[in-house]
Design an enzyme around this catalytic site. Sequence first.
Site: not given
Ligand code: NAP
Length: 262
Positions: A74, A168
């Site tokens: 975590d 966020y």
């Molecule tokens: P996602 O699909 O929800 O994946 C989130 C990841 O973070 C998962 O692998 C999850 O792992 C991990 N995670 C969450 N809490 C955690 C913790 N306490 N310790 C370790 N790992 C943790 O999100 P995503 O869209 O790929 O986002 C990735 C990044 O891009 C983030 O920083 C997000 O803010 C940024 N972002 C995304 C978007 C978008 O449109 N998707 C836009 C702008 C920025 P587990 O499932 O194993 O818990």
Amino acid sequence: MNPQISNLHGHRFSPSTGVLITGASRGIGAALARAFAAAGATVGINYHKGAAEAQAVLESILEEGGQAVLLPADVAQAQGHDSLLDAFEAATGCAVHVLINNAAIECRQPLLEVSESSLDLTLNINLRGPFLLAQAVAKRMIAGKIHGRIINVSSTHAERAKPHSITYSISKAGLNMMTKGMALELGAHGITANTLVPGAIRTDLNREVLSDLEYERGVVAKIPLGRIAETGELIEATLFLAGEGGAYVTGSSLTVDGGLAL
Ligand code: NAP
């Protein structure tokens, strides 16, 4: 030039280049893990709850002949950061040359309903954890004379407020300034720090809201390129920041958003 980070044409890394990606069990982190492994680096796949998903990412990398290890932790729990780094080094024989602070959560709540616990949880995972992990990694990079790279995954919502996502947005705004401060103080050690700024990327983070087609149309209407992106579209920008081409880029933010932030 740091010989430990070698990036030839087509983004090639040496197997001794350790790349630790937080939140690599799904979404953007998983896509980056596969990409860095395909480019020759040795990848640490951090995850928290998604053991099965992380295992699937690992298996897909190994099947392609890549090098990777699973690192459950975590990121919000700073007391576990040194164990996480020790585990990566012990399992791979590599130091961390590239840290990608990617893990994050988004608790969608109206301002007046934000609880203290959800504020703490979001800031701990999205900002405090990445700060302390980057600090721990930077200490090791400096001790190992590694001209490393820190890449913090931010969001266009660091600068553009959106309804029901204030915790966020605050966390990502903090991450942007954290990156600048790190770039300023770590430059003397040859370490760069940059933010990668995705726009709207189709992942689990937004799956629920985008299942509302009217909401999705509203998002797309704000994107000059007229579509939501897939995770793979962030790969080249991230490889650039981590590779030789990005050696003189620090304190910067690389936005990959189809023009959403305009
Ligand atoms: P996602 O699909 O929800 O994946 C989130 C990841 O973070 C998962 O692998 C999850 O792992 C991990 N995670 C969450 N809490 C955690 C913790 N306490 N310790 C370790 N790992 C943790 O999100 P995503 O869209 O790929 O986002 C990735 C990044 O891009 C983030 O920083 C997000 O803010 C940024 N972002 C995304 C978007 C978008 O449109 N998707 C836009 C702008 C920025 P587990 O499932 O194993 O818990």
